[in-house]
Write a protein that holds these residues in place. Sequence first.
Motif, PDB file in Angstrom:
ATOM      1  N   THR A  64       9.393  79.153  22.775  1.00  0.00           N
ATOM      2  CA  THR A  64       9.898  78.168  23.720  1.00  0.00           C
ATOM      3  C   THR A  64       8.843  77.173  24.171  1.00  0.00           C
ATOM      4  OG1 THR A  64      11.043  77.875  25.802  1.00  0.00           O
ATOM      5  CG2 THR A  64       9.459  79.644  25.703  1.00  0.00           C
ATOM      6  N   ILE A  65       9.318  75.959  24.435  1.00  0.00           N
ATOM      7  CA  ILE A  65       8.465  74.898  24.966  1.00  0.00           C
ATOM      8  C   ILE A  65       8.794  74.652  26.440  1.00  0.00           C
ATOM      9  CG2 ILE A  65       7.979  72.421  24.806  1.00  0.00           C
ATOM     10  CD1 ILE A  65       8.428  72.742  21.761  1.00  0.00           C
ATOM     11  N   VAL A  66      10.071  74.476  26.761  1.00  0.00           N
ATOM     12  CA  VAL A  66      10.513  74.416  28.155  1.00  0.00           C
ATOM     13  C   VAL A  66      11.622  75.441  28.352  1.00  0.00           C
ATOM     14  CG1 VAL A  66       9.852  72.051  28.702  1.00  0.00           C
ATOM     15  CG2 VAL A  66      12.014  72.470  27.550  1.00  0.00           C
ATOM     16  N   LEU A  67      11.637  76.089  29.524  1.00  0.00           N
ATOM     17  CA  LEU A  67      12.518  77.234  29.752  1.00  0.00           C
ATOM     18  C   LEU A  67      13.057  77.219  31.162  1.00  0.00           C
ATOM     19  CD1 LEU A  67      13.579  80.171  29.189  1.00  0.00           C
ATOM     20  CD2 LEU A  67      11.344  80.974  29.956  1.00  0.00           C
ATOM     21  N   ARG A  68      14.374  77.418  31.286  1.00  0.00           N
ATOM     22  CA  ARG A  68      14.983  77.652  32.596  1.00  0.00           C
ATOM     23  C   ARG A  68      15.193  79.142  32.760  1.00  0.00           C
ATOM     24  NH1 ARG A  68      16.740  73.758  35.724  1.00  0.00           N
ATOM     25  NH2 ARG A  68      18.010  75.243  36.880  1.00  0.00           N
ATOM     26  N   SER A  69      14.764  79.686  33.888  1.00  0.00           N
ATOM     27  CA  SER A  69      14.899  81.119  34.125  1.00  0.00           C
ATOM     28  C   SER A  69      16.368  81.489  34.281  1.00  0.00           C
ATOM     29  CB  SER A  69      14.125  81.506  35.383  1.00  0.00           C
ATOM     30  OG  SER A  69      14.664  80.818  36.506  1.00  0.00           O
ATOM     31  N   PRO A  70      16.736  82.761  34.045  1.00  0.00           N
ATOM     32  CA  PRO A  70      18.143  83.179  34.159  1.00  0.00           C
ATOM     33  C   PRO A  70      18.625  83.092  35.593  1.00  0.00           C
ATOM     34  CG  PRO A  70      16.716  85.078  33.864  1.00  0.00           C
ATOM     35  CD  PRO A  70      15.848  83.872  33.651  1.00  0.00           C
ATOM     36  N   GLN A  71      19.923  82.803  35.759  1.00  0.00           N
ATOM     37  CA  GLN A  71      20.496  82.729  37.088  1.00  0.00           C
ATOM     38  C   GLN A  71      20.654  84.119  37.698  1.00  0.00           C
ATOM     39  OE1 GLN A  71      24.111  80.518  36.610  1.00  0.00           O
ATOM     40  NE2 GLN A  71      23.054  78.559  36.312  1.00  0.00           N
ATOM     41  N   THR A  72      20.794  85.122  36.839  1.00  0.00           N
ATOM     42  CA  THR A  72      20.851  86.506  37.299  1.00  0.00           C
ATOM     43  C   THR A  72      19.760  87.280  36.594  1.00  0.00           C
ATOM     44  OG1 THR A  72      22.428  87.140  35.566  1.00  0.00           O
ATOM     45  CG2 THR A  72      23.345  86.359  37.659  1.00  0.00           C
ATOM     46  N   LEU A  73      19.456  88.460  37.117  1.00  0.00           N
ATOM     47  CA  LEU A  73      18.323  89.228  36.608  1.00  0.00           C
ATOM     48  C   LEU A  73      18.469  89.554  35.126  1.00  0.00           C
ATOM     49  CD1 LEU A  73      15.668  90.611  37.318  1.00  0.00           C
ATOM     50  CD2 LEU A  73      16.967  92.674  37.897  1.00  0.00           C
ATOM     51  N   TYR A  74      19.704  89.863  34.702  1.00  0.00           N
ATOM     52  CA  TYR A  74      19.899  90.257  33.307  1.00  0.00           C
ATOM     53  C   TYR A  74      20.659  89.187  32.512  1.00  0.00           C
ATOM     54  CZ  TYR A  74      18.585  94.820  35.150  1.00  0.00           C
ATOM     55  OH  TYR A  74      17.917  95.850  35.747  1.00  0.00           O
ATOM     56  N   GLY A  75      20.742  87.989  33.052  1.00  0.00           N
ATOM     57  CA  GLY A  75      21.511  86.945  32.387  1.00  0.00           C
ATOM     58  C   GLY A  75      20.714  86.194  31.347  1.00  0.00           C
ATOM     59  N   PRO A  76      21.391  85.319  30.611  1.00  0.00           N
ATOM     60  CA  PRO A  76      20.709  84.511  29.591  1.00  0.00           C
ATOM     61  C   PRO A  76      20.035  83.293  30.202  1.00  0.00           C
ATOM     62  CG  PRO A  76      23.051  84.050  29.563  1.00  0.00           C
ATOM     63  CD  PRO A  76      22.852  85.116  30.609  1.00  0.00           C
TER      64      PRO A  76
END
Length: 839
Positions: A64-76
């Motif tokens: 990855t170059i830029v990444l958005r963290s998951p909205q939930t702990l185990y989400g994508p």
Amino acid sequence: MRPANLFCFDVTVAVVAVVLATATPSVSGQRPDYPTANLSTRWVNNAAVLPHSVTYSDGSAVCTIVLRSPQTLYGPSLAAGFFCAPPCQAFLFAVFIATFDSSYGISLEENNMARVIWSANRASPLGENATLELTGDGDLVLREVDGRLVWSSNTSGQSVVGMQITEHGNLVLFDQRNATVWQSFDHPTDVLVLGQSLLQGMRLSANTSTTNWTVSKLYLAVLPDGLYGYIESTPPQLYYKHGVSTEQKGKDLTKITLTNGSLSFFVQSTQAGKPDDSIVLPEAKSTQYIRLDSDGHLRLYEWSRFEWTMVHDVIDMDNCAFPTVCGEYAICSGGQCICPLQTNSSSNYFQPVDERKANLGCTPVTPISCQEMKNHQFLTLTDVSYFDGSIITNAKGRDDCKQACLKNCSCRAVVFRYYQNDSDGECQSVTEVFSLQSIQPEILNYNSSVYLKVQLPPSASAPTQKRIKAILGATLAAISSLVLVIIVGIYVRRRRKYQELDEELDFDILPGMPMRFSFEKLRECTEGFSKKLGEGGFGSVFEGKIGEKRVAVKRLEGARQGKKEFLAEVETIGSIEHINLVKVIGFCAEKSNRLLVYEYMPRGSLDRWIYYRHNNAPLDWCTRCRIIMDIAKGLCYLHEECRRKIAHLDIKPQNILLDEKFNAKLADFGLSKLIDRDQSRVVTVMRGTPGYLAPEWLTSQITEKVDVYSFGVVFVEIICGRKNIDIAQPKESVQLINLLREKAQDNQLRDIIDKHSEDMVSHHQEEVIEMMKLAMWCLQNDSSRRPSMSMVVKVLEGAMSVENCLDYSFSNANSVLSTQDNGSTYSTPPSASILSGPR
């Protein structure tokens, strides 16, 4: 500003909630919750340099170059970076959805693999060490390791200050005011995510398969009155339609948007935000996206219980109604694929492409020939329908419909549908036959028959009356000529036997012969000649695999025409080897079957890269120079380093193939001529391709210098990025060589440099013009004034310079003949042999 580090997913390293691809200060105006990359940042696709890449259990990998963290702990999570599908031999720059376990490492569960929702370069995958750069002037640029431009956002000079990925997975380039300059949502591939729209004129194009990311023939398009699904052909064939009523408003459908719980259709309206129609979908409980899959289905996927699941098929049709479910010509019946058979007949006109894989379709036993239209007849299939009912032919009845097809060679089948009176129904002509479907008329309340055009042998197609006359004539003549017939028959049979024996011996005793294969072996390695790479004047080329090695198999067609060219090609290059000649691995000679096995050239032929038929990025100047040098060295070897000089006689971009690194090699020696070293010139009939023929062909007395002329034409095409003869150009620019003459005389050569290449126009203009002078040296009308290919190589290497006082009155055999024949300065040449796919 220093280059940023590339952050990759890794199962052993925890990642922060938002990963930024640069450590530079924030850009004024950017939103802090968006992962962002700033200008003058460069990333290299190299596992050694970037150790945090991860390989999944199925062989795919992401980094990855830029990444958005998951909205939930185990989400994508949503990310942009490099992705490769198994077996991970080529990479895409893509936006993808990736999943995490509790420690924020990527899960290796089989269904948790990264899902690509957009890619920049699926037509041109990258290798390792390729680079992505957000340049200082705001252009997002993807390059191969050799510096070749693969893809660009074309935003240079548009005030871009950074790159970010939104919560919906939209990759955005934004300016100082945080306004969007470029976004991936404007360039959809095969996926729609929540909040993404398809505007009128946009389309979703399916991948060829789950591991082959090249664009297939299947696509969905937004038209003024609805969403349409097509398979590419001439014309495109419709397999799905969701229409929207626009008559009441008198306005067009503007966009289709994937929202939570529906696929919404918006018509031009004063009520902003309210859809005029919709397809109801399951409401999202987690991350969702819609993909046009390689089989033509439009499926909704959702992240559920730690895995991706397919929750809905948007196109609610019987599986047999999809155009590729059974490949070409096969009939889908109850989920099974079978080849067409004539009702109440033992004749077999079609055979499976692969006996073990019925879904790959069928192929005619005897290919349709436009030269034998009198031998065309129909194979009748009752209670069979076709998916596309949109194109109705103006025919008065069934017979009228069939006769119209027999008179048109491009027509391959007729579909006739009727409800009550079989003489008054709907007739459809089909130019390319995909999957057929078995139907039950009593359930559907209509009847349908399909008539497939087949090629019959001459004896089978003769009218019955003529056959009776022939039999009677033969019977009456038999008494007086029986003995003569027997003698002639024995003589012909013995002569044919000895000719066949001699032919086999000819093949066996050729010196330096490459490996010999059986026809069955080559049929097996090409999977029944199923994957055609292209076709030319003497046959077709198919992709194959011998062991673990990919090969290209050329199957010569036409026994009379093919034998001479076959022997010429095997004898000419079977025993020679050079880095700039396509290597002949082997051949097959069994009865009338003649095939050549070549090394596989993954980049295909040169024409696809300089004519821009595939919307490819322009070749940079360095790559073009290397290709020109490779062609020159290959010809130099043929002309000056072989025991006997070899004149290729058909040098053109279609016969110059490129390997993975764009190294050029000469191919197709079917027209070549051997010249003894003590011969000053040889006499031969004109051969080659119009537009590339030297003037001396008009005398039929030629030397190897005809190749130098053809090389000069190709040289100019590479520099100018267009065909030598292009009727799509304005009248005064149709013939490139004439245009070159005019620009050279007016000292305006810069006007014809390939405008697609910023590299050539802005940075190497003077060097390009100097190279044009070398090309013009090769185009001299007097063959004695042209340089030898060894001299050309020396000029390219900088060891000598181009001759002064060049003659600019270029001409070629084709233009001279055209003038003599009809007084015109231009006549459309016959089509050249085109083999532009990888081979």
